[in-house]
Design a protein around this motif. Structure first.
Motif: not given
Length: 80
Positions: A15-26, A45-51
């Protein structure tokens, strides 16, 4: 990363990774430009965003600063 983590930890990491990815994309950043802006490698960063990655505290601070967000906004779970 140890795979003997409880499922709830793995769910929150994803969930953290998804939130970071969404905020980055936004914020209109590619992973590459965001990695450059934060000083974090693209692979990390890829590993963080993928969880799959367990981000260091300093990584979360860099991510929050680049997103102009309070770190608490990144890690809040919405549940108690």
């Amino acid at each position: 990363m140890p795979r003997d983590e409880p499922e709830w930890i793995m769910e929150r990491r994803r969930a953290l990774g998804e939130r970071i990815g969404d905020l980055r994309a936004a914020a209109h950043h590619s992973q590459e430009s965001f990695a450059e802006a934060t000083g974090i490698s693209r692979r990390t960063l890829q590993r963080i965003e993928s969880g799959d990655g367990d981000p260091r505290y300093s990584d979360l601070l860099r991510i929050a600063a680049a997103l102009k967000k309070d770190m608490a906004a990144l890690v809040e779970t919405g549940s108690s």
